[in-house]
Write a protein that holds these residues in place. Structure first.
Motif, short mmCIF file in Angstrom:
data_model
loop_
_atom_site.label_atom_id
_atom_site.label_comp_id
_atom_site.label_asym_id
_atom_site.label_seq_id
_atom_site.Cartn_x
_atom_site.Cartn_y
_atom_site.Cartn_z
N GLN A 30 -30.38 40.35 6.26
CA GLN A 30 -29.89 39.33 5.21
C GLN A 30 -30.32 38.04 5.61
N VAL A 31 -30.22 37.48 6.90
CA VAL A 31 -30.61 36.44 7.49
C VAL A 31 -32.09 36.33 7.60
N MET A 32 -32.87 37.46 8.24
CA MET A 32 -34.24 37.32 8.30
C MET A 32 -34.75 37.43 6.86
N ASP A 33 -34.40 37.87 5.92
CA ASP A 33 -34.82 38.07 4.63
C ASP A 33 -34.74 36.46 3.85
N HIS A 34 -33.70 35.78 4.12
CA HIS A 34 -33.33 34.70 3.80
C HIS A 34 -34.31 33.62 4.26
N ALA A 35 -34.44 33.83 5.72
CA ALA A 35 -35.38 32.81 6.49
C ALA A 35 -36.75 33.33 5.95
N ARG A 36 -37.17 34.43 5.53
CA ARG A 36 -38.56 34.50 5.14
C ARG A 36 -38.93 33.74 3.84
N GLN A 37 -37.78 33.90 2.95
CA GLN A 37 -37.81 33.39 1.42
C GLN A 37 -37.92 31.67 1.54
#
Length: 75
Positions: free
Chosen positions: A56-63
């Protein structure tokens, strides 16, 4: 959580508050630890929960166009 030279400190604090339910002072302390030592612990969870939070965190960071990385380790 791993340090990088691109993700803003404010974003790291925000992520720690949002995804790890930390207070501003807790999140700031961990962010500074990551910044100074290169790595920091966000929490201790079951493997499944840790994996989900990291994703979740890495997906949010990429977004948000940040290269923030989390690493899961067994205790």
């Amino acid at each position: 959580m791993l340090n990088d030279d691109y993700t803003p400190m404010e974003f790291v604090v925000y992520v720690l508050q949002r995804f790890f339910n930390m207070t501003n002072s807790q999140a700031t302390a961990i962010m500074l630890n990551v910044h100074q030592r290169g790595v920091g612990v966000c929490g201790v969870y079951s493997y499944e929960v840790a994996e989900a939070k990291a994703t979740q965190v890495m997906d949010h960071a990429r977004q948000n166009e940040h290269p923030l990385q989390l690493q899961i380790e067994k205790e």
